[in-house]
Design a protein around this motif. Structure first.
Motif, mmCIF file in Angstrom:
data_model
loop_
_atom_site.group_PDB
_atom_site.id
_atom_site.type_symbol
_atom_site.label_atom_id
_atom_site.label_comp_id
_atom_site.label_asym_id
_atom_site.label_seq_id
_atom_site.Cartn_x
_atom_site.Cartn_y
_atom_site.Cartn_z
ATOM 1 N N THR A 40 -38.813 54.773 -82.943
ATOM 2 C CA THR A 40 -40.145 54.926 -83.537
ATOM 3 C C THR A 40 -41.176 55.263 -82.474
ATOM 4 O O THR A 40 -41.984 56.174 -82.649
ATOM 5 N N VAL A 41 -41.137 54.536 -81.371
ATOM 6 C CA VAL A 41 -42.090 54.780 -80.288
ATOM 7 C C VAL A 41 -41.859 56.153 -79.675
ATOM 8 O O VAL A 41 -42.805 56.877 -79.362
ATOM 9 N N LEU A 42 -40.599 56.538 -79.506
ATOM 10 C CA LEU A 42 -40.272 57.841 -78.918
ATOM 11 C C LEU A 42 -40.870 58.992 -79.715
ATOM 12 O O LEU A 42 -41.412 59.931 -79.141
ATOM 13 N N ALA A 46 -46.283 57.594 -78.151
ATOM 14 C CA ALA A 46 -46.576 56.488 -77.235
ATOM 15 C C ALA A 46 -45.499 56.452 -76.147
ATOM 16 O O ALA A 46 -44.444 57.063 -76.270
ATOM 17 N N ARG A 47 -45.768 55.731 -75.099
ATOM 18 C CA ARG A 47 -44.827 55.630 -73.981
ATOM 19 C C ARG A 47 -43.672 54.699 -74.364
ATOM 20 O O ARG A 47 -43.881 53.527 -74.656
ATOM 21 N N ALA A 48 -42.455 55.234 -74.343
ATOM 22 C CA ALA A 48 -41.246 54.443 -74.578
ATOM 23 C C ALA A 48 -40.661 54.127 -73.205
ATOM 24 O O ALA A 48 -40.510 55.013 -72.368
ATOM 25 N N VAL A 77 -40.306 57.651 -71.292
ATOM 26 C CA VAL A 77 -40.443 58.941 -71.976
ATOM 27 C C VAL A 77 -41.756 58.939 -72.746
ATOM 28 O O VAL A 77 -42.076 57.970 -73.433
ATOM 29 N N ILE A 78 -42.507 60.034 -72.614
ATOM 30 C CA ILE A 78 -43.756 60.211 -73.370
ATOM 31 C C ILE A 78 -43.685 61.567 -74.059
ATOM 32 O O ILE A 78 -43.373 62.575 -73.419
#
Length: 168
Positions: A40-42, A46-48, A77-78
């Motif tokens: 979800t963040v990836l 947002a920064r994962a 990863v952003i």
């Protein structure tokens, strides 16, 4: 190759270590299932980030093993929505050791779950010794009851490197 071995492992994290002339090359990989919020963040922009904690110990005879190296490898990863690319970084003890821009979600996820290898320098007197390498992945850190530190991650994975045989 490391991911293929990870598919058959029952542990959530696979640790592979190779000795080179003056250093250890440590490969880390997480095996599914990983927390759902990482995907979800990836995709959100947002920064994962996954923090890999690594320890290298050398055997001593009468005392507990001596810690030769301790470090943290942060794989992050952003997603940049303007370019449509994923900016990936591997930061070991505060220094960026590798970075890339990737085009697909799958490649970025692979970077996060199986980052580039971490290279650890080993002193000349310890290069051929019996070594023990421990590592774990931490997905998030926080506090419970506003006081006690807590973290969510894997258990420690450990690998022993037998001493190299003496050459004639």
């Amino acid at each position: 190759m490391l991911l293929a071995a990870a598919a058959f492992a029952s542990e959530p994290m696979v640790l592979d270590v190779a000795r080179e002339a003056d250093r250890l090359v440590i490969h880390l990989a997480l095996v599914d299932p990983v927390p759902e919020d990482i995907d979800t963040v990836l995709s959100s922009g947002a920064r994962a980030e996954i923090e890999y904690t690594v320890r290298v110990f050398a055997r001593r005879r009468m005392f507990p093993d001596r810690r030769l190296w301790r470090g943290t490898a942060e794989s992050s990863v952003i997603f940049d929505a303007l370019t449509g690319r994923y900016r990936c970084q591997l930061i070991v003890n505060g220094t960026t050791t590798d970075s890339r821009e990737l085009l697909s979600f799958e490649e970025a996820r692979r970077w996060l779950l199986a980052p580039p290898p971490v290279e650890v320098p080993i002193a000349k007197g310890r290069r051929d010794a019996l070594l023990r390498v421990r590592a774990r992945a931490v997905f998030s850190r926080g506090t419970t009851w506003l006081v006690f530190p807590s973290s969510t991650g894997t258990d420690w994975a450990e690998i022993k490197l037998e001493p190299l045989p003496d050459e004639p």
